[in-house]
Design a protein around this motif. Structure first.
Motif, short mmCIF file in Angstrom:
data_model
loop_
_atom_site.label_atom_id
_atom_site.label_comp_id
_atom_site.label_asym_id
_atom_site.label_seq_id
_atom_site.Cartn_x
_atom_site.Cartn_y
_atom_site.Cartn_z
N MET A 1 0.68 -1.26 -0.03
CA MET A 1 -0.06 -0.29 0.01
C MET A 1 0.75 1.19 -0.01
SD MET A 1 -2.55 1.27 3.19
CE MET A 1 -4.07 1.39 2.17
N THR A 2 0.60 2.19 -0.89
CA THR A 2 1.19 3.22 -0.78
C THR A 2 0.84 4.66 0.10
OG1 THR A 2 2.01 2.76 -3.17
CG2 THR A 2 2.38 5.14 -2.58
N LEU A 3 1.53 5.16 0.74
CA LEU A 3 1.06 6.31 1.47
C LEU A 3 1.41 7.63 0.87
CD1 LEU A 3 2.81 5.20 4.98
CD2 LEU A 3 0.20 4.66 4.20
N VAL A 4 0.30 8.17 1.00
CA VAL A 4 0.38 9.85 0.29
C VAL A 4 -0.04 10.95 1.33
CG1 VAL A 4 -0.35 11.22 -1.33
CG2 VAL A 4 -0.05 8.84 -1.92
N ALA A 5 0.80 12.12 1.64
CA ALA A 5 0.27 13.03 2.29
C ALA A 5 0.72 14.08 1.95
CB ALA A 5 0.67 12.84 3.78
N THR A 6 0.18 15.27 1.93
CA THR A 6 0.74 16.79 1.45
C THR A 6 0.48 17.56 2.67
OG1 THR A 6 -1.50 17.37 0.82
CG2 THR A 6 -0.28 16.42 -0.84
N SER A 7 1.08 18.62 2.61
CA SER A 7 1.22 19.77 3.66
C SER A 7 0.89 21.11 2.84
CB SER A 7 2.38 19.78 4.52
OG SER A 7 3.38 20.44 3.62
N SER A 8 0.00 22.11 3.58
CA SER A 8 -0.05 23.22 2.88
C SER A 8 1.19 24.14 2.65
CB SER A 8 -1.34 24.08 3.86
OG SER A 8 -0.91 24.21 5.15
N SER A 9 2.13 23.83 3.58
CA SER A 9 3.49 24.52 3.12
C SER A 9 4.15 24.11 2.31
CB SER A 9 4.33 24.69 4.53
OG SER A 9 4.58 23.33 5.05
N ASN A 10 3.98 22.93 1.55
CA ASN A 10 4.86 21.99 0.75
C ASN A 10 5.75 21.64 1.34
OD1 ASN A 10 2.91 22.36 -1.55
ND2 ASN A 10 3.88 24.27 -2.12
N ALA A 11 5.88 21.57 2.67
CA ALA A 11 7.12 20.80 3.33
C ALA A 11 7.00 19.18 3.38
CB ALA A 11 7.23 21.17 4.78
N PRO A 12 8.03 18.45 3.43
CA PRO A 12 7.85 17.06 3.39
C PRO A 12 7.08 16.38 4.45
CG PRO A 12 10.07 17.73 3.70
CD PRO A 12 9.24 18.81 3.53
N VAL A 13 6.35 15.22 4.20
CA VAL A 13 5.66 14.53 5.17
C VAL A 13 6.45 13.10 5.37
CG1 VAL A 13 3.54 13.42 5.92
CG2 VAL A 13 3.58 15.40 4.41
N ILE A 14 6.61 13.18 6.50
CA ILE A 14 7.64 12.00 7.12
C ILE A 14 6.62 10.63 7.67
CG2 ILE A 14 9.42 10.89 8.49
CD1 ILE A 14 10.36 13.92 8.40
N PHE A 15 6.64 9.47 7.31
CA PHE A 15 6.03 8.37 7.74
C PHE A 15 6.74 7.65 8.53
CE2 PHE A 15 4.17 9.33 3.54
CZ PHE A 15 2.81 9.83 3.96
N ALA A 16 6.17 6.92 9.56
CA ALA A 16 6.74 5.88 10.57
C ALA A 16 5.73 5.07 11.04
CB ALA A 16 7.19 6.63 11.69
N ILE A 17 6.29 3.73 11.17
CA ILE A 17 5.23 2.73 11.53
C ILE A 17 5.31 2.91 13.43
CG2 ILE A 17 5.00 0.08 12.06
CD1 ILE A 17 4.81 0.94 9.16
N VAL A 18 4.15 2.81 13.76
CA VAL A 18 4.14 3.10 15.44
C VAL A 18 3.94 1.84 16.11
CG1 VAL A 18 2.64 4.04 17.34
CG2 VAL A 18 3.01 5.40 15.17
N SER A 19 3.20 0.87 15.35
CA SER A 19 2.81 -0.62 15.84
C SER A 19 2.50 -1.27 15.02
CB SER A 19 1.95 -0.34 17.26
OG SER A 19 0.88 -0.12 16.54
N GLY A 20 2.79 -2.55 15.08
CA GLY A 20 2.13 -3.69 14.18
C GLY A 20 3.39 -4.21 13.51
N THR A 21 2.96 -5.24 12.46
CA THR A 21 4.04 -6.04 12.04
C THR A 21 4.67 -5.40 10.69
OG1 THR A 21 2.56 -7.55 10.92
CG2 THR A 21 3.47 -8.12 12.96
N GLY A 22 4.32 -4.30 10.23
CA GLY A 22 4.52 -3.58 9.13
C GLY A 22 6.15 -3.30 8.97
N ALA A 23 6.52 -2.89 7.91
CA ALA A 23 7.75 -1.98 7.66
C ALA A 23 7.70 -1.23 6.55
CB ALA A 23 8.90 -3.06 7.26
N LEU A 24 8.25 -0.08 6.58
CA LEU A 24 8.13 0.94 5.31
C LEU A 24 9.33 0.84 4.50
CD1 LEU A 24 7.28 4.22 7.45
CD2 LEU A 24 6.05 2.96 5.97
#
Length: 67
Positions: free
Chosen positions: A1-24
């Motif tokens: 699954m691909t994660l997509v996010a934007t910010s109104s300032s066009n600054a980068p959005v950083i993703f992290a796994i908080v819990s579960g058996t997933g990886a990025l």
């Protein structure tokens, strides 16, 4: 699954796994079917804008064929 996010300032959005058996892998969540993963998105801000509040989402991966 691909994660997509934007910010109104066009600054980068950083993703992290908080819990579960997933990886990025980049912006892709990698997991085995039947698992739940909690992902946190953060946007740290810069010299012109303040950091955004972190957002967390729970994703349930279900085994089965895609249609």
């Amino acid at each position: 699954m691909t994660l997509v996010a934007t910010s109104s300032s066009n600054a980068p959005v950083i993703f992290a796994i908080v819990s579960g058996t997933g990886a990025l892998g980049g912006n892709n969540v990698l997991t085995s079917p039947g698992g739940t993963v909690v992902v946190r998105a953060t946007q740290p801000g810069n010299s012109f804008t303040a950091a955004a509040e972190p957002v967390e989402r729970r994703i349930l991966f279900v085994a089965g064929a895609l249609s």
